[in-house]
Design an enzyme around this catalytic site. Structure first.
Site, PDB file in Angstrom:
ATOM      1  N   ASP A  31      14.085  69.613 -29.135  1.00  0.00           N
ATOM      2  CA  ASP A  31      13.876  68.161 -29.058  1.00  0.00           C
ATOM      3  C   ASP A  31      13.756  67.818 -27.572  1.00  0.00           C
ATOM      4  O   ASP A  31      14.573  68.269 -26.767  1.00  0.00           O
ATOM      5  CB  ASP A  31      15.074  67.437 -29.683  1.00  0.00           C
ATOM      6  CG  ASP A  31      14.805  65.965 -29.946  1.00  0.00           C
ATOM      7  OD1 ASP A  31      15.062  65.509 -31.071  1.00  0.00           O
ATOM      8  OD2 ASP A  31      14.355  65.252 -29.018  1.00  0.00           O
ATOM      9  N   ASN A  35      12.997  60.248 -27.538  1.00  0.00           N
ATOM     10  CA  ASN A  35      13.301  59.059 -28.329  1.00  0.00           C
ATOM     11  C   ASN A  35      14.691  59.153 -28.960  1.00  0.00           C
ATOM     12  O   ASN A  35      14.923  58.657 -30.060  1.00  0.00           O
ATOM     13  CB  ASN A  35      12.223  58.890 -29.409  1.00  0.00           C
ATOM     14  CG  ASN A  35      12.179  57.480 -29.941  1.00  0.00           C
ATOM     15  OD1 ASN A  35      12.622  56.539 -29.286  1.00  0.00           O
ATOM     16  ND2 ASN A  35      11.684  57.314 -31.154  1.00  0.00           N
ATOM     17  N   ASP A  58       9.727  70.019 -24.335  1.00  0.00           N
ATOM     18  CA  ASP A  58       8.561  69.454 -24.999  1.00  0.00           C
ATOM     19  C   ASP A  58       7.772  70.591 -25.667  1.00  0.00           C
ATOM     20  O   ASP A  58       7.433  71.580 -25.011  1.00  0.00           O
ATOM     21  CB  ASP A  58       7.714  68.757 -23.909  1.00  0.00           C
ATOM     22  CG  ASP A  58       6.503  68.054 -24.459  1.00  0.00           C
ATOM     23  OD1 ASP A  58       5.979  68.471 -25.514  1.00  0.00           O
ATOM     24  OD2 ASP A  58       6.070  67.089 -23.801  1.00  0.00           O
ATOM     25  N   PHE A  80       9.772  67.520 -37.273  1.00  0.00           N
ATOM     26  CA  PHE A  80       9.911  66.061 -37.142  1.00  0.00           C
ATOM     27  C   PHE A  80       9.348  65.555 -35.824  1.00  0.00           C
ATOM     28  O   PHE A  80       9.169  64.352 -35.668  1.00  0.00           O
ATOM     29  CB  PHE A  80      11.392  65.661 -37.183  1.00  0.00           C
ATOM     30  CG  PHE A  80      12.056  65.897 -38.503  1.00  0.00           C
ATOM     31  CD1 PHE A  80      11.841  65.038 -39.563  1.00  0.00           C
ATOM     32  CD2 PHE A  80      12.914  66.967 -38.679  1.00  0.00           C
ATOM     33  CE1 PHE A  80      12.461  65.244 -40.781  1.00  0.00           C
ATOM     34  CE2 PHE A  80      13.544  67.184 -39.890  1.00  0.00           C
ATOM     35  CZ  PHE A  80      13.315  66.321 -40.944  1.00  0.00           C
ATOM     36  N   SER A 124       3.583  60.814 -44.130  1.00  0.00           N
ATOM     37  CA  SER A 124       3.901  59.401 -44.324  1.00  0.00           C
ATOM     38  C   SER A 124       3.019  58.806 -45.412  1.00  0.00           C
ATOM     39  O   SER A 124       1.877  59.252 -45.612  1.00  0.00           O
ATOM     40  CB  SER A 124       3.638  58.682 -43.000  1.00  0.00           C
ATOM     41  OG  SER A 124       3.516  57.303 -43.218  1.00  0.00           O
ATOM     42  N   TYR A 149      -1.560  56.692 -35.115  1.00  0.00           N
ATOM     43  CA  TYR A 149      -0.370  57.387 -35.626  1.00  0.00           C
ATOM     44  C   TYR A 149      -0.641  57.934 -37.028  1.00  0.00           C
ATOM     45  O   TYR A 149      -0.410  59.111 -37.316  1.00  0.00           O
ATOM     46  CB  TYR A 149       0.831  56.424 -35.649  1.00  0.00           C
ATOM     47  CG  TYR A 149       1.925  56.888 -36.565  1.00  0.00           C
ATOM     48  CD1 TYR A 149       2.770  57.919 -36.189  1.00  0.00           C
ATOM     49  CD2 TYR A 149       2.085  56.323 -37.838  1.00  0.00           C
ATOM     50  CE1 TYR A 149       3.746  58.376 -37.052  1.00  0.00           C
ATOM     51  CE2 TYR A 149       3.062  56.776 -38.702  1.00  0.00           C
ATOM     52  CZ  TYR A 149       3.884  57.798 -38.314  1.00  0.00           C
ATOM     53  OH  TYR A 149       4.839  58.266 -39.168  1.00  0.00           O
ATOM     54  N   LYS A 153      -0.976  61.938 -38.735  1.00  0.00           N
ATOM     55  CA  LYS A 153      -0.291  62.468 -39.920  1.00  0.00           C
ATOM     56  C   LYS A 153      -1.300  63.079 -40.884  1.00  0.00           C
ATOM     57  O   LYS A 153      -1.089  64.158 -41.430  1.00  0.00           O
ATOM     58  CB  LYS A 153       0.509  61.355 -40.620  1.00  0.00           C
ATOM     59  CG  LYS A 153       1.721  60.892 -39.830  1.00  0.00           C
ATOM     60  CD  LYS A 153       2.736  62.020 -39.683  1.00  0.00           C
ATOM     61  CE  LYS A 153       3.854  61.705 -38.723  1.00  0.00           C
ATOM     62  NZ  LYS A 153       4.676  62.853 -38.359  1.00  0.00           N
ATOM     63  N   TYR A 176       6.795  60.315 -46.623  1.00  0.00           N
ATOM     64  CA  TYR A 176       7.911  59.369 -46.683  1.00  0.00           C
ATOM     65  C   TYR A 176       7.391  57.959 -46.902  1.00  0.00           C
ATOM     66  O   TYR A 176       6.410  57.558 -46.301  1.00  0.00           O
ATOM     67  CB  TYR A 176       8.686  59.302 -45.368  1.00  0.00           C
ATOM     68  CG  TYR A 176       9.087  60.599 -44.740  1.00  0.00           C
ATOM     69  CD1 TYR A 176       9.340  61.747 -45.486  1.00  0.00           C
ATOM     70  CD2 TYR A 176       9.232  60.676 -43.362  1.00  0.00           C
ATOM     71  CE1 TYR A 176       9.722  62.922 -44.875  1.00  0.00           C
ATOM     72  CE2 TYR A 176       9.611  61.849 -42.740  1.00  0.00           C
ATOM     73  CZ  TYR A 176       9.847  62.968 -43.512  1.00  0.00           C
ATOM     74  OH  TYR A 176      10.223  64.134 -42.888  1.00  0.00           O
ATOM     75  N   ASN A 197      10.176  48.029 -33.928  1.00  0.00           N
ATOM     76  CA  ASN A 197       8.965  47.651 -34.660  1.00  0.00           C
ATOM     77  C   ASN A 197       9.267  47.515 -36.135  1.00  0.00           C
ATOM     78  O   ASN A 197       8.642  46.745 -36.846  1.00  0.00           O
ATOM     79  CB  ASN A 197       7.894  48.752 -34.534  1.00  0.00           C
ATOM     80  CG  ASN A 197       7.339  48.830 -33.134  1.00  0.00           C
ATOM     81  OD1 ASN A 197       6.884  47.824 -32.599  1.00  0.00           O
ATOM     82  ND2 ASN A 197       7.388  50.003 -32.534  1.00  0.00           N
ATOM     83  N   ARG A 295       1.080  40.495 -39.618  1.00  0.00           N
ATOM     84  CA  ARG A 295       0.909  41.464 -38.528  1.00  0.00           C
ATOM     85  C   ARG A 295      -0.364  42.266 -38.793  1.00  0.00           C
ATOM     86  O   ARG A 295      -0.598  42.711 -39.921  1.00  0.00           O
ATOM     87  CB  ARG A 295       2.132  42.388 -38.503  1.00  0.00           C
ATOM     88  CG  ARG A 295       2.163  43.364 -37.366  1.00  0.00           C
ATOM     89  CD  ARG A 295       3.514  44.063 -37.284  1.00  0.00           C
ATOM     90  NE  ARG A 295       3.755  44.990 -38.385  1.00  0.00           N
ATOM     91  CZ  ARG A 295       4.832  45.771 -38.479  1.00  0.00           C
ATOM     92  NH1 ARG A 295       5.772  45.713 -37.548  1.00  0.00           N
ATOM     93  NH2 ARG A 295       4.978  46.580 -39.496  1.00  0.00           N
ATOM     94  N   GLY A 297      -2.992  44.998 -39.390  1.00  0.00           N
ATOM     95  CA  GLY A 297      -2.914  46.369 -39.910  1.00  0.00           C
ATOM     96  C   GLY A 297      -1.920  46.538 -41.054  1.00  0.00           C
ATOM     97  O   GLY A 297      -1.857  47.605 -41.667  1.00  0.00           O
TER      98      GLY A 297
HETATM   99  N1  UDP Z   1       8.269  43.286 -40.840  1.00  0.00           N
HETATM  100  C1  UDP Z   1       8.591  41.973 -40.503  1.00  0.00           C
HETATM  101  N2  UDP Z   1       9.205  41.737 -39.292  1.00  0.00           N
HETATM  102  C2  UDP Z   1       9.525  42.739 -38.435  1.00  0.00           C
HETATM  103  C3  UDP Z   1       9.213  44.068 -38.790  1.00  0.00           C
HETATM  104  C4  UDP Z   1       8.572  44.309 -39.994  1.00  0.00           C
HETATM  105  O1  UDP Z   1       8.310  41.041 -41.248  1.00  0.00           O
HETATM  106  O2  UDP Z   1      10.068  42.463 -37.353  1.00  0.00           O
HETATM  107  C5  UDP Z   1       7.605  43.559 -42.128  1.00  0.00           C
HETATM  108  C6  UDP Z   1       6.252  44.215 -41.969  1.00  0.00           C
HETATM  109  O3  UDP Z   1       5.256  43.232 -41.797  1.00  0.00           O
HETATM  110  C7  UDP Z   1       6.130  44.990 -43.279  1.00  0.00           C
HETATM  111  C8  UDP Z   1       7.575  45.372 -43.599  1.00  0.00           C
HETATM  112  O4  UDP Z   1       8.393  44.483 -42.831  1.00  0.00           O
HETATM  113  O5  UDP Z   1       5.662  44.164 -44.298  1.00  0.00           O
HETATM  114  C9  UDP Z   1       7.929  46.799 -43.223  1.00  0.00           C
HETATM  115  O6  UDP Z   1       7.533  47.008 -41.885  1.00  0.00           O
HETATM  116  P1  UDP Z   1       7.936  48.307 -41.076  1.00  0.00           P
HETATM  117  O7  UDP Z   1       7.328  48.190 -39.715  1.00  0.00           O
HETATM  118  O8  UDP Z   1       9.409  48.518 -41.146  1.00  0.00           O
HETATM  119  O9  UDP Z   1       7.268  49.502 -41.891  1.00  0.00           O
HETATM  120  P2  UDP Z   1       5.721  49.774 -42.295  1.00  0.00           P
HETATM  121  O10 UDP Z   1       5.698  49.747 -43.783  1.00  0.00           O
HETATM  122  O11 UDP Z   1       4.877  48.727 -41.673  1.00  0.00           O
HETATM  123  O12 UDP Z   1       5.467  51.127 -41.765  1.00  0.00           O
END
Ligand code: UDP
Length: 344
Positions: A31, A35, A58, A80, A124, A149, A153, A176, A197, A295, A297
């Site tokens: 590792d 992170n 690395d 991982f 994923s 990202y 995967k 996952y 995030n 958000r 995407g």
């Molecule tokens: N989400 C949210 N606020 C945040 C972070 C995530 O509303 O601060 C929402 C996001 O739009 C999605 C869900 O929570 O609908 C799961 O987001 P996450 O980023 O945890 O996982 P993802 O499925 O996007 O990989």
């Protein structure tokens, strides 16, 4: 005989190392600490009473990786190690391709040359994109992911499938859904490095007052309460699936290539609003929030059909959303007692 766990001090990696040690596997961790933090290694030892071998470097440094393979009798790998921030991957695509794919290829070169089989890959559900029907099983057609990202995967899965076919090796691609939660000991969890995030770490920090309000990204989705739906799987349950997948590969006596693919989720979808409410109820805390635009995407809904993993691995998710969210709060309290620096 040892299992190489790359990214073994990371979030899912550290929980999997604990499960491997509990099942008497010898573990070698590589590792680069990009992170995570070193104290995770000490905590793994406190939980299991065993200290895995650890190399901080690395994986792009092939010459160091070769030394690890020379020093240990590696009979399998759980990979991982990868960069995982979706937004960042759009801004730094070449770094993401380099980091996630070069490291994978370096390990596979060692596997190829040394005749090693048994490779487990962290994949994923992003490989499915917005699937046309729910729940998502392993035969659901793949869509080109929107993020770099996600593409790393999907490319990783293809590289591994070609590797297995060309050299008659055994690989398991684990897709996952949304991993959440922390170890019941509260000594392992997702480290709050930077602004989260993901939903659950953000909820955790909002409840703790580190963040003022949770931004809920959109309440105009075509779902019951208008917020997006995901399948939140408890990280310890997820970790156990890796051990089951590894045991299956190792027990297979076939000389042929084996490419296992499993969805790892609970089979149940929960909306963002449901997660917020469940967190408040489970921990008797308040999570202030505001509704924001969607958000970019984000998909509307994704939850797994994980029957194949149950049928073939004897594995299924056991922990409820509420129980998982309780461990998140215990982890936050642990971080506060440690005074771990929260880098805002
Ligand atoms: N989400 C949210 N606020 C945040 C972070 C995530 O509303 O601060 C929402 C996001 O739009 C999605 C869900 O929570 O609908 C799961 O987001 P996450 O980023 O945890 O996982 P993802 O499925 O996007 O990989």
């Amino acid at each position: 005989m040892a299992i190489l766990v790359t990214g073994g001090l990371g979030y899912i990696g550290s929980h999997t190392v604990v499960e491997l040690l509990n099942n008497n596997f010898e573990v070698v961790i590589v590792d680069d600490l990009s992170n995570t933090e070193r104290f995770i290694l000490k905590n793994i030892e406190e939980i299991t009473g065993k200290r895995p071998v650890f190399y901080p470097f690395d994986l792009k440094r092939r010459e160091l990786l070769t030394q690890v393979f020379d020093a240990h009798h590696i009979e399998g790998c759980i990979n991982f190690a990868a960069s995982k921030a979706v937004g960042e991957s759009q801004l730094k695509p070449i770094d993401y391709y380099e980091n996630n794919l070069f490291s994978l290829i370096n390990i596979l070169q060692e596997f190829k040359e040394r005749g090693i089989s048994n490779f487990i890959f962290s994949s994923s559900c992003t490989v499915y994109g917005q699937a046309d029907k729910m729940p998502i099983d392993e035969n659901t057609p793949l869509k080109m992911p929107e993020s770099v990202y996600g593409k790393t995967k999907q490319m990783g899965e293809e590289i591994l499938s070609d590797f297995a076919k060309a050299y008659q090796r055994k690989v398991s691609l684990l897709r996952y859904f949304n991993p959440i939660g922390a170890h019941p000991s509260a000594k392992l969890g997702e480290l709050p490095i930077g602004i989260p995030n993901n939903l659950v770490p953000y909820v955790m920090q909002t409840a703790a007052g580190v963040r003022e309000k949770l931004n809920i990204w959109g309440n105009d989705y075509p779902t019951e309460d208008g917020t997006a739906v995901r399948d939140y799987i408890y990280v310890v349950d997820l970790a156990k699936a890796h051990v089951a997948a590894l045991q299956k590969l190792m027990q297979s006596t076939s000389e042929e290539a084996l490419i296992d693919i499993y969805n790892l989720g609970t089979g149940k979808g929960s909306s963002v609003m449901e997660v917020v409410k469940a967190f408040e109820l489970a921990n008797i805390v308040e999570v202030p929030y505001q509704i924001c635009d969607r958000r970019e995407g984000d998909i509307t809904i994704a939850y797994a059909n994980a029957d194949k993993a149950e049928r073939e691995l004897g594995w299924k998710s056991e922990t409820s959303l509420e129980e998982a969210l309780k461990t998140v709060w215990e982890w936050q309290k642990y971080l506060e007692t440690r005074n771990t620096e929260i880098k805002l």
